[in-house]
Design a protein around this motif. Structure first.
Motif, mmCIF file in Angstrom:
data_model
loop_
_atom_site.group_PDB
_atom_site.id
_atom_site.type_symbol
_atom_site.label_atom_id
_atom_site.label_comp_id
_atom_site.label_asym_id
_atom_site.label_seq_id
_atom_site.Cartn_x
_atom_site.Cartn_y
_atom_site.Cartn_z
ATOM 1 N N TRP A 1 7.693 -0.941 5.390
ATOM 2 C CA TRP A 1 6.621 -0.956 4.394
ATOM 3 C C TRP A 1 6.298 -2.362 3.903
ATOM 4 O O TRP A 1 5.220 -2.606 3.378
ATOM 5 C CB TRP A 1 7.003 -0.045 3.222
ATOM 6 C CG TRP A 1 7.210 1.378 3.650
ATOM 7 C CD1 TRP A 1 6.583 2.032 4.669
ATOM 8 C CD2 TRP A 1 8.119 2.327 3.084
ATOM 9 N NE1 TRP A 1 7.040 3.314 4.785
ATOM 10 C CE2 TRP A 1 7.994 3.535 3.828
ATOM 11 C CE3 TRP A 1 9.034 2.282 2.036
ATOM 12 C CZ2 TRP A 1 8.731 4.680 3.543
ATOM 13 C CZ3 TRP A 1 9.778 3.420 1.750
ATOM 14 C CH2 TRP A 1 9.624 4.605 2.481
ATOM 15 N N LYS B 1 0.852 -1.188 0.000
ATOM 16 C CA LYS B 1 0.000 0.000 0.000
ATOM 17 C C LYS B 1 0.882 1.230 0.000
ATOM 18 O O LYS B 1 2.000 1.215 0.520
ATOM 19 C CB LYS B 1 -0.910 -0.010 1.232
ATOM 20 C CG LYS B 1 -2.151 0.872 1.108
ATOM 21 C CD LYS B 1 -3.070 0.666 2.303
ATOM 22 C CE LYS B 1 -4.406 1.374 2.135
ATOM 23 N NZ LYS B 1 -5.231 0.773 1.089
ATOM 24 N N TRP B 2 0.366 2.313 -0.576
ATOM 25 C CA TRP B 2 1.162 3.531 -0.586
ATOM 26 C C TRP B 2 0.254 4.762 -0.577
ATOM 27 O O TRP B 2 -0.694 4.865 -1.334
ATOM 28 C CB TRP B 2 2.077 3.579 -1.806
ATOM 29 C CG TRP B 2 3.075 4.690 -1.683
ATOM 30 C CD1 TRP B 2 3.030 5.913 -2.269
ATOM 31 C CD2 TRP B 2 4.240 4.680 -0.855
ATOM 32 N NE1 TRP B 2 4.109 6.672 -1.885
ATOM 33 C CE2 TRP B 2 4.868 5.933 -1.012
ATOM 34 C CE3 TRP B 2 4.818 3.741 -0.007
ATOM 35 C CZ2 TRP B 2 6.055 6.261 -0.342
ATOM 36 C CZ3 TRP B 2 5.989 4.063 0.653
ATOM 37 C CH2 TRP B 2 6.593 5.312 0.466
ATOM 38 N N HIS C 1 0.187 10.307 7.087
ATOM 39 C CA HIS C 1 0.646 9.280 6.162
ATOM 40 C C HIS C 1 1.150 9.825 4.828
ATOM 41 O O HIS C 1 1.580 9.049 3.988
ATOM 42 C CB HIS C 1 -0.481 8.268 5.909
ATOM 43 C CG HIS C 1 -1.798 8.878 5.585
ATOM 44 N ND1 HIS C 1 -2.806 8.981 6.521
ATOM 45 C CD2 HIS C 1 -2.273 9.426 4.464
ATOM 46 C CE1 HIS C 1 -3.856 9.562 5.963
ATOM 47 N NE2 HIS C 1 -3.558 9.837 4.724
ATOM 48 N N GLU D 1 -4.848 7.174 -1.659
ATOM 49 C CA GLU D 1 -3.841 6.119 -1.757
ATOM 50 C C GLU D 1 -4.000 5.527 -3.152
ATOM 51 O O GLU D 1 -4.979 5.777 -3.830
ATOM 52 C CB GLU D 1 -3.987 5.089 -0.627
ATOM 53 C CG GLU D 1 -5.369 4.535 -0.432
ATOM 54 C CD GLU D 1 -5.572 3.242 -1.179
ATOM 55 O OE1 GLU D 1 -4.578 2.656 -1.631
ATOM 56 O OE2 GLU D 1 -6.720 2.829 -1.321
ATOM 57 N N ARG E 1 1.492 -0.813 9.089
ATOM 58 C CA ARG E 1 1.848 -0.600 7.697
ATOM 59 C C ARG E 1 2.152 0.876 7.466
ATOM 60 O O ARG E 1 1.939 1.721 8.315
ATOM 61 C CB ARG E 1 0.711 -1.046 6.785
ATOM 62 C CG ARG E 1 -0.554 -0.202 6.924
ATOM 63 C CD ARG E 1 -1.630 -0.686 5.985
ATOM 64 N NE ARG E 1 -2.789 0.187 6.012
ATOM 65 C CZ ARG E 1 -3.885 -0.028 5.297
ATOM 66 N NH1 ARG E 1 -3.965 -1.086 4.510
ATOM 67 N NH2 ARG E 1 -4.901 0.796 5.355
ATOM 68 N N SER E 2 2.617 1.186 6.310
ATOM 69 C CA SER E 2 2.924 2.540 5.829
ATOM 70 C C SER E 2 3.530 3.408 6.927
ATOM 71 O O SER E 2 4.582 3.095 7.446
ATOM 72 C CB SER E 2 1.681 3.174 5.188
ATOM 73 O OG SER E 2 0.640 3.329 6.121
#
Length: 657
Positions: free
Chosen positions: A89, A41-42, A69, A248, A102-103
């Motif tokens: 990540w 994910k980004w 984020h 995202e 995450r992230s």
């Protein structure tokens, strides 16, 4: 675009360029890895880098930042190794959160970055607490909290800004106004002309800036920092920018008019700064190409190291072991004892803890000169001063967030809920921030929340709830509920010494109705240990709080029944050894509590007994709780509501088996 270099040297301006372009190049690489399935994910900050980078450059490296984020530039500017970020990540156990986040939902004490939670607004209140810690330590520092324009719609935005203004805290609130909260445009987010206009309503300075101008961000932040430190006041900055990719990557950008991309692409922060560097002959095109190429090689080297990590292997012992920080050993009771009421024992424990821990801060509504709604802190201001005994605005969530910020800043705090019922206004900070932060990235949450709870005092549905079960479901919290003055003092001092978040329940009806002998000196009682009030041969009652006294009263009135009574004292962690022992003693068990029956904590106890002690039982485990209604006001209705009114019937039913 005008760039104000002021007193910046050529070397600084070139280093600023490297800091600005680096996160863009990292993102471009991460988007490639995302498409290859190597990260999951980004959240892109492309187009917004100047805000994160410029703001971070303007602060000292040991000043805390509360990023969100889309602030990769904060992490890279603070020199966090890219190979370890990549491990993060990927969910690696060698990342900053051991694969648990995450992230960018992680923090680092080494880099003075506080990890966010997805609820966004709580970061603002944490900044208040860190700024308060700076202020109390007389350090010339500021805390910086990022938020988006969407986050300004949250109640925590109002609460945090109001607390910072009222208390005069050196904190900078930085709004990244990029036009959209996921897909919601600003026209559907707020109705004022500019978000910075809100500053005047809180009595603070505010300024709107071009968020794509690196030097404007930097210079404004430097000025705001100097002002906040000198004047001990907060500042609100609104940085106008645009998000060039989706919220995202999976969300896309179909909801954004194409013309906006064309307009803002011309304002790209990196291209604009590169053009200015060339116009002023600080860098030539060849220099820019060389710098970019060097940074790309550095990124590739870090990616090569970061992508060789093996998959996470789950270890249950490690997972459970990281839930809590280690607590200190208890202090044994020594010296003489004297008779004290429940309320006086709490007050004495709190006073002695203040003497024992000079870093302990008390916060709550009306707790200073007034002494609190129940007068537990009466006289504390004269003893410890208003810096340590702090009246708060009516904003539970911001104060709980500030308590976490104080913990990050090296302080302890006790937050008083005027009534346990009011904790709902701060629920998010407790269950998502305080409870989880040590498990997520090793940060302690050294906070005790005092919870005057319970009925039987004719206070109605908003001042009488027994809401302890809400919190026993939350890993990372400790839940304490004493029934006697001696336990009340010893468990409170233990809770304050403990670096973990503790929900400390104190029953209002016991305040002035229960007395016992309490050691006069400082001592503590181990959290997680039940107390056997009396042994029995016929039935066992497992209870806590007011239920202990109901059970004792019934046992006294019915000597023909041999009743064992176990006072849990702590609900989380729970003393299963003591529970098993009292089940084995009689084989007949009644779980008693004041809370409503459905979903009450008794259900968890009875389920555990049925699963683990079935062979010891001679009858079904029974539960006695209050009616599944709100707590009524009228005396007859409240008496009928409380579990005590049905205790005798349940005992007789259990005896009949």
């Amino acid at each position: 675009m005008h760039f104000d270099r002021s007193d910046l040297s050529n070397a600084q301006l070139i280093s600023f360029y490297k800091a600005l372009v680096y996160p863009r190049l990292v993102e471009e690489k991460m988007l490639l890895l995302l498409r290859q399935g190597k990260i999951s994910k980004w959240f892109s900050g492309i187009g917004q880098e100047a805000i994160a980078v410029g703001a971070t450059l303007a602060l000292d490296t040991d000043e805390w930042i509360m990023p969100l984020h889309r602030n990769l530039g904060v992490f890279t500017t603070r020199q966090m190794p890219l190979d370890k970020l990549l491990l993060q990540w990927q969910g690696s156990e060698n990342g900053y959160s051991k694969g648990r986040e995450r992230s960018f939902h992680f923090g680092s004490n080494l880099h003075h970055i506080c990890g966010m939670i997805s609820h966004l607004g709580p970061q603002l209140s944490i900044a208040d607490g860190i700024a308060l810690a700076y202020q109390l330590k007389k350090e010339k520092k500021v805390a910086l909290a990022f938020t988006g324009e969407g986050g300004t719609s949250e109640g925590e935005f109002h609460e945090a800004l109001n607390v910072a203004a009222v208390w005069g805290l050196p904190v900078i609130f930085l709004i990244e106004n990029n036009g959209y909260g996921l897909s919601t445009p600003v026209s559907e987010q707020y109705h004022c002309a500019s978000l910075v206009d809100k500053a005047i309503g809180y009595g603070m300075e505010g300024v709107q800036i071009d968020g794509n101008n690196l030097l404007e961000v930097y210079q404004t932040m430097r000025t705001a920092r100097a002002y906040a430190i000198q004047e001990q006041k907060p500042v609100l900055i609104e940085a106008m920018t645009f998000r060039m990719r989706g919220h995202e990557e999976a969300s896309g950008v179909k909801y954004v008019p194409p013309a906006l991309f064309e307009e803002w692409s011309k304002k790209d922060p990196i291209l604009q700064y590169e053009a200015w560097l060339q116009e002023t002959h600080l860098l030539a095109a060849a220099d820019i190409a060389r710098i970019r190429d060097e940074l790309k090689h550095e990124i590739e080297a870090n990616v090569a190291r970061g992508l060789v990590e093996k998959p996470v292997i789950a270890n249950t012992s490690n997972e459970l072991g990281d839930l809590y920080a280690s607590a200190p050993a208890v202090v044994a009771a020594e010296g003489v004892s004297s008779e004290k009421r429940f309320i006086n024992a709490i007050s004495e424990g709190l006073k002695q803890a203040m003497e024992m821990h000079p870093e302990l801060i008390l916060m709550g509504q009306d707790i200073a000169e007034y002494g609190g709604a129940f007068k537990i802190t009466e006289g504390f201001v004269e003893l410890f001063g208003k810096e340590r005994v702090r009246n708060t605005p009516l904003c539970e969530s911001a104060i709980l967030g500030a308590a976490l910020g104080l913990a990050i800043g090296g302080f302890k705090s006790v937050v008083e809920m005027q009534f346990a019922d009011f904790v709902t206004c701060g629920f998010n900070q407790i269950v998502n921030n305080l409870a989880k932060i040590h498990y997520r990235w090793g940060q302690t949450a050294d906070v005790v929340i005092r919870m005057p709870a319970g009925g039987g005092v004719g206070a109605g549905p908003f001042h009488s709830q027994s809401n302890e079960a809400w919190f026993t479901h939350i890993p990372g919290l400790k839940v304490v509920y004493p029934a006697f003055p001696e336990d009340a003092k010893g468990l409170l001092t233990a809770a304050i010494a403990d670096p973990n978040p503790v929900m400390y329940f104190e029953h209002k009806a016991l305040y002035r109705s229960i007395s016992s002998y309490v050691p006069e000196n400082y001592y503590s009682i181990e959290i997680g240990k039940a107390s056997l009030i009396q042994s029995g041969d016929d039935i066992s009652i497992i209870t806590y709080g007011s239920g202990v006294h109901w059970a004792m009263e019934y046992a006294t009135q019915h000597p023909e029944i041999s009743i064992g009574i176990l006072d849990l004292r702590t609900l989380l962690p729970l003393d299963y050894t003591a529970i098993r022992a009292i089940v084995a003693a009689t084989g007949k068990v009644l779980v008693l509590h004041e809370d409503t029956l459905t979903g009450g904590f008794g259900a968890e106890i009875s389920a555990w007994i049925a699963e683990h002690c079935f062979h010891l039982l001679d009858a079904p485990v029974m539960r006695c709780g209050s009616l599944d209604t709100p707590v009524p006001f009228a005396g007859a209705l409240e008496k009928n509501f409380l579990a005590k009114s049905r205790l005798g019937a349940y005992i007789q039913q259990l005896m009949a088996w």
